[in-house]
Design an enzyme around this catalytic site. Structure first.
Site, PDB file in Angstrom:
ATOM      1  N   GLY A  33      -2.744   8.844  -1.140  1.00 14.17           N
ATOM      2  CA  GLY A  33      -2.926   7.642  -0.335  1.00 14.17           C
ATOM      3  C   GLY A  33      -1.752   6.690  -0.375  1.00 14.17           C
ATOM      4  O   GLY A  33      -1.926   5.479  -0.243  1.00 14.17           O
ATOM      5  N   LYS A  90      -0.448   7.580   4.033  1.00 18.73           N
ATOM      6  CA  LYS A  90      -0.233   6.477   4.973  1.00 18.73           C
ATOM      7  C   LYS A  90       0.667   6.913   6.128  1.00 18.73           C
ATOM      8  O   LYS A  90       0.619   6.323   7.208  1.00 18.73           O
ATOM      9  CB  LYS A  90       0.402   5.288   4.240  1.00 18.73           C
ATOM     10  CG  LYS A  90      -0.438   4.700   3.105  1.00 18.73           C
ATOM     11  CD  LYS A  90      -1.675   4.004   3.634  1.00 18.73           C
ATOM     12  CE  LYS A  90      -2.310   3.083   2.601  1.00 18.73           C
ATOM     13  NZ  LYS A  90      -2.930   3.795   1.464  1.00 18.73           N
ATOM     14  N   ASP A 103      -9.149  -0.732   4.061  1.00 18.64           N
ATOM     15  CA  ASP A 103      -8.071  -1.517   3.461  1.00 18.64           C
ATOM     16  C   ASP A 103      -6.951  -1.720   4.468  1.00 18.64           C
ATOM     17  O   ASP A 103      -6.931  -1.096   5.528  1.00 18.64           O
ATOM     18  CB  ASP A 103      -7.544  -0.822   2.202  1.00 18.64           C
ATOM     19  CG  ASP A 103      -7.094   0.612   2.465  1.00 18.64           C
ATOM     20  OD1 ASP A 103      -7.742   1.292   3.275  1.00 18.64           O
ATOM     21  OD2 ASP A 103      -6.105   1.046   1.849  1.00 18.64           O
ATOM     22  N   ASP A 104      -6.011  -2.588   4.138  1.00 16.27           N
ATOM     23  CA  ASP A 104      -4.849  -2.887   4.985  1.00 16.27           C
ATOM     24  C   ASP A 104      -5.251  -3.491   6.326  1.00 16.27           C
ATOM     25  O   ASP A 104      -4.557  -3.298   7.338  1.00 16.27           O
ATOM     26  CB  ASP A 104      -3.989  -1.635   5.221  1.00 16.27           C
ATOM     27  CG  ASP A 104      -3.427  -1.059   3.931  1.00 16.27           C
ATOM     28  OD1 ASP A 104      -3.327  -1.814   2.951  1.00 16.27           O
ATOM     29  OD2 ASP A 104      -3.095   0.138   3.894  1.00 16.27           O
ATOM     30  N   TYR A 145     -10.977  -4.519  -2.170  1.00 18.11           N
ATOM     31  CA  TYR A 145     -11.282  -3.423  -3.086  1.00 18.11           C
ATOM     32  C   TYR A 145     -10.849  -3.734  -4.515  1.00 18.11           C
ATOM     33  O   TYR A 145     -10.785  -2.846  -5.359  1.00 18.11           O
ATOM     34  CB  TYR A 145     -10.595  -2.150  -2.596  1.00 18.11           C
ATOM     35  CG  TYR A 145      -9.121  -2.351  -2.279  1.00 18.11           C
ATOM     36  CD1 TYR A 145      -8.152  -2.326  -3.283  1.00 18.11           C
ATOM     37  CD2 TYR A 145      -8.705  -2.603  -0.974  1.00 18.11           C
ATOM     38  CE1 TYR A 145      -6.817  -2.531  -2.999  1.00 18.11           C
ATOM     39  CE2 TYR A 145      -7.365  -2.817  -0.678  1.00 18.11           C
ATOM     40  CZ  TYR A 145      -6.427  -2.779  -1.689  1.00 18.11           C
ATOM     41  OH  TYR A 145      -5.101  -3.003  -1.398  1.00 18.11           O
ATOM     42  N   TRP A 182     -10.334   4.090  -7.672  1.00 19.00           N
ATOM     43  CA  TRP A 182      -9.080   4.431  -6.981  1.00 19.00           C
ATOM     44  C   TRP A 182      -7.996   3.834  -7.861  1.00 19.00           C
ATOM     45  O   TRP A 182      -7.722   2.646  -7.814  1.00 19.00           O
ATOM     46  CB  TRP A 182      -9.068   3.827  -5.585  1.00 19.00           C
ATOM     47  CG  TRP A 182      -7.820   4.066  -4.782  1.00 19.00           C
ATOM     48  CD1 TRP A 182      -6.529   3.861  -5.170  1.00 19.00           C
ATOM     49  CD2 TRP A 182      -7.750   4.534  -3.417  1.00 19.00           C
ATOM     50  NE1 TRP A 182      -5.653   4.170  -4.158  1.00 19.00           N
ATOM     51  CE2 TRP A 182      -6.376   4.584  -3.068  1.00 19.00           C
ATOM     52  CE3 TRP A 182      -8.710   4.897  -2.472  1.00 19.00           C
ATOM     53  CZ2 TRP A 182      -5.951   4.974  -1.802  1.00 19.00           C
ATOM     54  CZ3 TRP A 182      -8.278   5.296  -1.216  1.00 19.00           C
ATOM     55  CH2 TRP A 182      -6.916   5.337  -0.890  1.00 19.00           C
ATOM     56  N   ASP A 183      -7.408   4.663  -8.693  1.00 17.75           N
ATOM     57  CA  ASP A 183      -6.484   4.202  -9.726  1.00 17.75           C
ATOM     58  C   ASP A 183      -5.060   4.286  -9.190  1.00 17.75           C
ATOM     59  O   ASP A 183      -4.547   5.376  -8.929  1.00 17.75           O
ATOM     60  CB  ASP A 183      -6.653   5.085 -10.962  1.00 17.75           C
ATOM     61  CG  ASP A 183      -6.014   4.506 -12.216  1.00 17.75           C
ATOM     62  OD1 ASP A 183      -5.091   3.687 -12.079  1.00 17.75           O
ATOM     63  OD2 ASP A 183      -6.443   4.890 -13.319  1.00 17.75           O
ATOM     64  N   ASN A 184      -4.418   3.137  -9.028  1.00 17.83           N
ATOM     65  CA  ASN A 184      -3.060   3.105  -8.488  1.00 17.83           C
ATOM     66  C   ASN A 184      -2.007   3.276  -9.581  1.00 17.83           C
ATOM     67  O   ASN A 184      -1.105   2.459  -9.763  1.00 17.83           O
ATOM     68  CB  ASN A 184      -2.837   1.813  -7.700  1.00 17.83           C
ATOM     69  CG  ASN A 184      -3.391   1.901  -6.294  1.00 17.83           C
ATOM     70  OD1 ASN A 184      -3.247   2.927  -5.632  1.00 17.83           O
ATOM     71  ND2 ASN A 184      -4.047   0.852  -5.836  1.00 17.83           N
TER      72      ASN A 184
END
Length: 367
Positions: A22, A53, A129-130, A165, A227-229
């Site tokens: 992502g 993206k 998102d975004d 989020y 959702w671990d960035n």
């Protein structure tokens, strides 16, 4: 086997790990995706979510169909994942459909769902998102779309990323002030079977704690899907670094408060497997986990002993110093050093040193 080891092995079996492609910037090739899947499928990773993206047909041009060659590649990759025991899913960002969910939008969404069904996806993620979110009835509008989609998709699991989020106030600065009680309203209205992504107290959280996740679970009326960035390194600033160290700040006790744990990997597919393997090890080992040792074990597994030792010796430069602090002569020496290795991980390091993974602000704004 000790009781401690027996309990920690039960932890990894009860927590589904996953890869969420992502990130902004250059997407992986199909060969690279297969290599990541092959590496992680046997180590506790149970799902792969395709949501780069850079795929315009999932974002800005989502109403248009994928080109036939991309659809065929998605079908083949989904089969590849399932053959190795991993679920395959797609993340769709229906840009601001909640502002006017009219017949035109519904028809386009129905066509998209039909195309996804033909691909044979297991998971479908709706990503809000975004997008601007400062409207009072945001949760109500989004739930209407989610339930409409859920009634029409053949995917056996539906996930959603809320517009807000994370607790991070940066989201309010960029996308407008979040509506009062947004998460609570979303949790109240949403079908309990729908999974909800959450990135933690920050967009790129340094740690997750059971106390925080327990609170979010109450707000959402379900355990969040992390959702671990990390180790993602997209964006103009983060792409100047390689995130390679083992996972920290993710205690095994979090397993009681999450429905799963997906990681957003780095732009470098081979190198991403190193921290990914340490996350699986942290859940297996519980309180016995040591991130430094886990890093070396994972690096040797992914890269081989000699390249792993070289990477470890340059870890401070790659993860802490970054390209901006690297003198030209030092950079050229590093390029020569890693060019000597015939390995995809070494080639990724060389490409990074040459600036080929740099993500621009324009890419973030337009993807």
């Amino acid at each position: 086997m000790s009781n401690e080891n027996h309990e920690s092995l039960g932890s990894i079996e009860s927590i589904e790990l996953g890869i969420i492609e992502g990130f902004f910037g250059q997407p992986w090739s199909w060969e690279e995706r297969e290599r990541v899947c092959e590496t992680l499928a046997s180590q506790g990773y149970g799902f792969y979510l395709y949501a780069p993206k850079a795929d315009p047909f999932l974002r800005r041009r989502w109403m248009e169909p994928h080109p036939p060659e991309t659809s065929q590649a998605l079908t083949s990759f989904g089969q590849f994942c399932r053959a190795r025991g991993m679920r395959f899913g797609i993340g769709l960002s229906p840009f601001e459909a909640y502002r006017n969910f009219d017949q035109r939008v519904r028809d386009a969404l129905a066509a998209k769902l039909e195309a996804f069904d033909e691909l044979g996806i297991d998971d479908l993620a709706l990503l809000f998102d975004d997008m601007r979110g400062d409207i009072p009835e945001l949760a109500d509008r989004q739930v209407e779309i989610i339930h409409w989609v859920k009634a029409r998709t053949s995917a056996s699991r539906v996930m959603v990323c809320p517009s807000y989020y994370s607790d991070d106030p940066v989201l309010d600065r960029v996308f407008g002030q979040r509506p009062e009680g947004y998460l609570e309203r979303l949790g109240e209205l949403l079908d309990p079977a729908v999974e909800v992504f959450w990135t933690g107290e920050e967009v790129c959280s340094r740690e997750f704690s059971p106390g925080h996740l327990e609170r979010v679970s109450r707000q959402l009326r379900r355990k969040p899907l992390l959702w671990d960035n990390y180790p993602v390194n997209d964006g103009p600033r983060m792409s100047q670094f390689l995130h390679l160290r083992g996972f920290t700040g993710r205690p095994v006790a979090n397993g009681d408060w999450v429905s799963g744990h997906g990681i957003n990997p780095a732009l470098q597919p081979t190198l991403s497997c190193i921290p990914a393997l340490t996350l699986a090890q942290s859940y297996r080992q519980g309180t016995a986990y040591q991130y430094g040792g886990a890093f070396m074990q994972a690096a040797r597994k992914v890269l081989g002993a000699e390249l792993a030792e070289a990477l470890a010796s340059d870890l401070l430069i790659f993860q802490d110093g970054g390209l901006g602090r690297l003198a030209e002569d030092s950079k050229q020496k590093l390029i020569a050093r890693y060019k000597a290795f015939n390995h995809p991980g070494a080639r990724e390091i060389v490409r990074w040193l040459n600036g080929e993974y740099t993500v621009t602000g324009e890419e973030v704004q337009t993807q």
